[in-house]
Every structure is written in structure tokens, then in C-alpha cells.
Design a protein around this motif. Structure first.
Motif, short mmCIF file in Angstrom:
data_model
loop_
_atom_site.label_atom_id
_atom_site.label_comp_id
_atom_site.label_asym_id
_atom_site.label_seq_id
_atom_site.Cartn_x
_atom_site.Cartn_y
_atom_site.Cartn_z
N UNK A 227 25.42 49.63 41.85
CA UNK A 227 26.53 48.81 41.36
C UNK A 227 27.86 49.51 41.61
N UNK A 228 28.85 48.76 42.11
CA UNK A 228 30.17 49.35 42.34
C UNK A 228 30.92 49.65 41.05
N UNK A 229 30.57 48.96 39.97
CA UNK A 229 31.23 49.15 38.69
C UNK A 229 30.20 49.16 37.57
N UNK A 233 27.47 43.90 28.95
CA UNK A 233 27.46 42.53 28.49
C UNK A 233 27.89 42.39 27.05
N UNK A 234 28.45 41.24 26.75
CA UNK A 234 28.78 40.92 25.36
C UNK A 234 27.46 40.74 24.61
N UNK A 235 27.18 41.55 23.60
CA UNK A 235 25.89 41.48 22.90
C UNK A 235 25.60 40.13 22.27
N UNK A 265 33.15 44.26 33.58
CA UNK A 265 32.58 44.75 34.83
C UNK A 265 31.95 43.65 35.66
N UNK A 266 32.09 43.76 36.99
CA UNK A 266 31.49 42.82 37.95
C UNK A 266 31.83 41.37 37.63
N UNK A 267 33.06 41.13 37.22
CA UNK A 267 33.54 39.76 37.00
C UNK A 267 33.19 39.16 35.66
N UNK A 275 31.41 33.49 39.08
CA UNK A 275 31.28 34.94 39.13
C UNK A 275 29.82 35.35 38.89
N UNK A 276 29.15 34.61 38.04
CA UNK A 276 27.74 34.91 37.78
C UNK A 276 26.90 34.66 39.02
N UNK A 277 27.23 33.63 39.81
CA UNK A 277 26.51 33.37 41.06
C UNK A 277 26.59 34.57 41.99
N UNK A 278 27.76 35.20 42.06
CA UNK A 278 27.91 36.38 42.91
C UNK A 278 26.99 37.51 42.46
N UNK A 279 26.88 37.71 41.15
CA UNK A 279 25.98 38.75 40.64
C UNK A 279 24.53 38.38 40.90
#
Length: 453
Positions: A227-229, A233-235, A265-267, A275-279
């Protein structure tokens, strides 16, 4: 099927009709050894019949679980001469495969433990996986679930039909499922929507529940990602914390990585489905590379454990639900250049409501290309050797092309009349060798985000 179930009896259980000495460690008479050979032949035969007989993912899983109880003795390396099994064959040979993967947000059983209890049946992530006919490239196109699109009329459970309407793409799954929550009709309505919108004919499909990802990832031994970053996640939505750099995601961590939408992180700061699609594409790319790696395909035990895990967590068409078909398709992709696994997102623009998106006009170019089985620009294809052309050492049988492209009309003006084509006359009458053209080495792959070297 009595012979089949006899084949999977627990070790040590008395088998009616088998001589007592055949169950002991004593040297067995020749006729008993012959009986055992026949027994093995019957077992193998019933294994083949069993695979063909089970048409559903659940049936295939039950069959493989039963077979797994047999005490397998691998004698590779101990016997001087053995007949090696044939490589699995690709049932889709020379044909492109358009596989629609539909992730569901169904919250039943262990799925509720992952995402909480929510009523209804909806699709979550949907990806069209195009596997080229020549098996040199794969393109995965993600379809945003919040796309506002024309949903066609669909067959519903009970024999009625829905009316066509304009709505979110993921509503097609819910519409097709009807009041009974039938997943077959849900998948069919989604496929009809994709077919009508894209012009690409979906040839196969699979529906994946959230908990299905866990078994597949664990069967792989985890998915390695760089991972670049850092990602936190929000718990309140997903419990996940990953540091920047190399991580190996187990099944439970992977499902949280796929579904997390808020955090840092990561959008994640955007809280956006795009942004989730990219992940998700980052994860799918890493997973596919690992599945198609020599490490996985060279290990039959790992391959079939993976297939068994996948089929046990999918609802799929009969062709994809057959373990032999999946193994053959995977084997046909064993030499694919990993750089030719391409992730594509449907280009979209935001609608005025701020909650939905519409497809941009250039989307049609993507799907027209896939319908024609044409690769994207960044795919590098292997150049096939010309067939039927004479080699340079033959010295006959071929016509030489001139500089204007007219074959056979004349020879090159620079040809040596003596026939010595390796020498080039210089001004003083001597000859010198032409420099050898340097061989180009493969360009190192520019690894996508999240992919480890």
C-alpha cells in the motif's frame, strides 16, 4: 452410487464382501491385489461421473468434500515410471469469456456478522471480467452501483415481468429478486441490464456473498498487497488498520478492505463509492496475479483447495460451477503477462442530486472494444511467428519484397551480385560486417498501486 460411497468409507471400517486379509497388513494374494486394482478403477470412474453429475456449486462442493476423505498417497518420485495426468483443458478454448461478477450486500447468517443486519437483497460491487480469446489479456471493468441507467423489463419469480424504468444500477438485482428474494432472477435481471447497456454479451456469471471472499482469500494463504499509504477505517463502518508498505490480508481483513468507505488513507476521506472502486480494483488485481502465479498453478492441492473454496461461496452458472472447467480456464492463463491484467473504471460524471452518477459518452468506446475482443492500448501482445514463410537458410521458395511493398517485382538495389549478403562493399573495395542490431530487453513493468514487486 454404492461403489462411490464405499470408496469414501473411513479407514478401518469393515467393507462387506472384502476378504479379512485384504483389511490386514499381511501380504495379500494375487486375486485380492487384482480386486484392489479394480476397486481403484471403479473409484476413479465414479469420481469422473460424480464431477459430471453435480451441476451446482453446492453439489460440486459436497462431492469434493466427500472425495477429500479418501487417504491419498502421492507416489511421485518413488516410482520409476508413472503416467503423468494431462494438463487440464480449457472448455472455453478460442472463445472470449465475459464473466459478470456480482457482489451482494445480503445480510444473512455470517454476512450479518460482517456488515450488520439489513433487510433486502441488493448488489454491491459489479465487475465485468473480459478474458480474451487468445488468453493474452484480461480486462476488469467496474460498474458503479450508483449509476443512473435504463433498467429493462425483467422476468420475476412467479411468471410476471417488471416494467422498464430508470434507476440506480444496483436496483436491477433487487428488482429481479422479487418478493421472494430469488437470486437466480436477481442475477438474470442484472445480466440483462448489462447486455442492453453495453452491447457486450455476458457469457458466464457468479454471485459472491461477503463471507465468500473470506474462504477464497484464506485458501490462497492471504493476499499480498503493498500500500502506498496507511489505511485506517472508521470503526463505525469497518474495523481495519493497515500500515503503508507490504501487508498480507487474510480473509476477514480482505472483506473489510473491500467494504470500507470512511476513514483515512487511500481515498477514504472522500467517503465515495468511486474511491472504493479504485481500492477494490487494487485488491482484485493483486488477487488475480496471485491466483495465476506459478506458485499457485504449479501446486494442484492449492489450486483445487482454492477452486473448492470459491465454488462453495458462489452462486454461478453450470459452466463456472464445474471445478474442472475452472481449473482448465485458469491453466490456459498460466502464461499471461501480469501487466496485461488491466483494471478499467466506467468514466462517469456527477448528477445534480449529488448522490448518483451518469456514464460519460466515452464509455461506449470501452464496451465496443470488448465486444470486438480488442485489447486496450496499454496491453502488450506477443507477436506470433509467421507461418508458411521460408526461413533465411532455405535460400529458395520466397519472393523478396521491394521498398515500395510490391513483392517479387525486383530485388533490392543494394544486394551483392555475388550472392554474399553478409558483406557490404566499401569505397576501397574491402568489405566490413554490418553491426548486429541490439536486442531489446523487456521493459520492466510499471506496477499499479497496491501491487508488490
Amino acid at each position: 452410487m454404492s461403489d462411490f460411497w464405499t470408496a469414501v468409507r473411513p479407514v478401518g471400517e469393515i467393507v462387506p464382501g472384502v476378504p479379512r486379509h485384504a483389511r490386514s497388513g499381511e501380504r495379500q494374494p494375487r486375486h485380492v491385489r487384482s480386486w484392489r486394482r479394480a476397486f481403484v478403477v471403479r473409484t476413479v470412474t465414479m469420481s469422473v461421473v460424480g464431477t459430471l453429475a453435480f451441476g451446482s456449486a453446492a453439489g460440486a462442493t459436497a462431492y469434493h468434500n466427500a472425495v477429500s476423505r479418501i487417504d491419498v498417497q502421492d507416489l511421485d518420485g518413488l516410482v520409476a515410471e508413472q503416467v503423468k495426468p494431462k494438463d487440464p483443458s480449457d472448455p472455453f478454448k478460442d472463445e472470449p469469456v465475459n464473466l459478470l461478477l456480482m457482489g451482494t450486500d445480503i445480510r444473512d447468517g455470517s454476512n450479518a456478522d460482517i456488515g450488520g443486519v439489513v433487510d433486502g437483497m441488493r448488489s454491491d460491487s459489479t465487475m465485468l471480467v473480459h478474458i480474451a480469446a487468445d488468453r493474452q489479456w484480461i480486462e476488469v471493468v467496474s460498474i458503479p452501483r450508483d449509476s443512473m441507467l435504463a433498467i429493462p423489463a425483467c422476468e420475476l419469480p412467479g411468471g410476471s415481468r417488471s416494467a422498464p424504468y430508470t434507476g440506480r444500477f444496483n436496483s436491477a438485482f433487487s428488482t429481479g429478486s422479487g418478493s421472494t428474494g430469488d437470486m437466480r432472477y436477481a442475477a438474470a435481471c442484472t445480466i440483462n441490464t448489462v447486455n442492453s447497456l453495453t452491447g457486450v454479451t455476458v457469457s458466464n456469471h457468479a454471485v459472491v456473498k461477503m463471507n465468500g471472499v473470506i474462504d477464497v482469500v484464506d485458501a490462497l494463504g492471504g493476499v499480498r498487497m503493498c500500500l502506498p499509504d496507511a489505511l485506517h477505517g472508521d470503526p463505525r463502518s469497518a474495523r481495519i488498520d493497515l500500515e503503508a508498505g507490504e501487508n498480507r490480508l487474510d480473509g476477514k481483513t480482505a472483506i473489510q478492505f473491500l467494504r470500507v468507505r470512511k476513514g483515512t488513507g487511500l481515498g477514504l476521506e472522500m467517503g465515495s463509492d468511486l474511491a472504493r472502486i479504485e481500492r477494490q480494483q487494487m485488491f482484485i488485481n493483486a488477487t488475480m496475479r496471485q491466483m495465476l502465479s506459478a506458485e499457485t498453478l504449479a501446486d494442484p492441492t492449492r489450486t483445487y483447495r482454492l477452486i473448492n473454496a470459491a465454488l462453495g461461496s458462489l452462486s454461478a452458472d453450470p459452466a463456472i460451477a464445474d471445478p474442472g472447467n475452472v481449473a482448465g480456464l485458469a491453466w490456459s492463463l498460466r502464461q499471461i503477462e501480469k501487466r496485461n491484467i488491466v483494471m478499467t473504471s466506467v468514466p462517469v460524471y456527477d448528477n445534480a442530486d449529488g448522490a448518483t452518477v451518469s456514464w460519460s459518452p466515452e464509455t461506449s468506446e470501452i464496451f465496443d472494444r470488448l465486444a470486438a475482443d480488442q485489447p486496450p492500448e496499454d496491453v502488450t501482445l506477443a507477436t506470433p511467428e509467421p507461418s508458411g514463410s521460408p526461413s533465411a537458410s532455405d535460400g529458395a521458395g520466397g519472393e523478396e519484397a521491394t521498398t515500395d511493398g510490391d513483392p517479387g517485382s525486383a530485388t533490392k538495389e543494394t544486394s551483392d551480385p555475388t550472392g554474399n549478403e553478409e558483406a557490404d562493399p566499401t569505397s576501397d573495395g574491402t568489405t566490413e560486417e554490418q553491426p548486429t542490431e541490439p536486442q531489446t530487453s523487456p521493459t520492466p513493468e510499471d506496477l499499479p498501486e497496491g501491487i508488490c514487486a
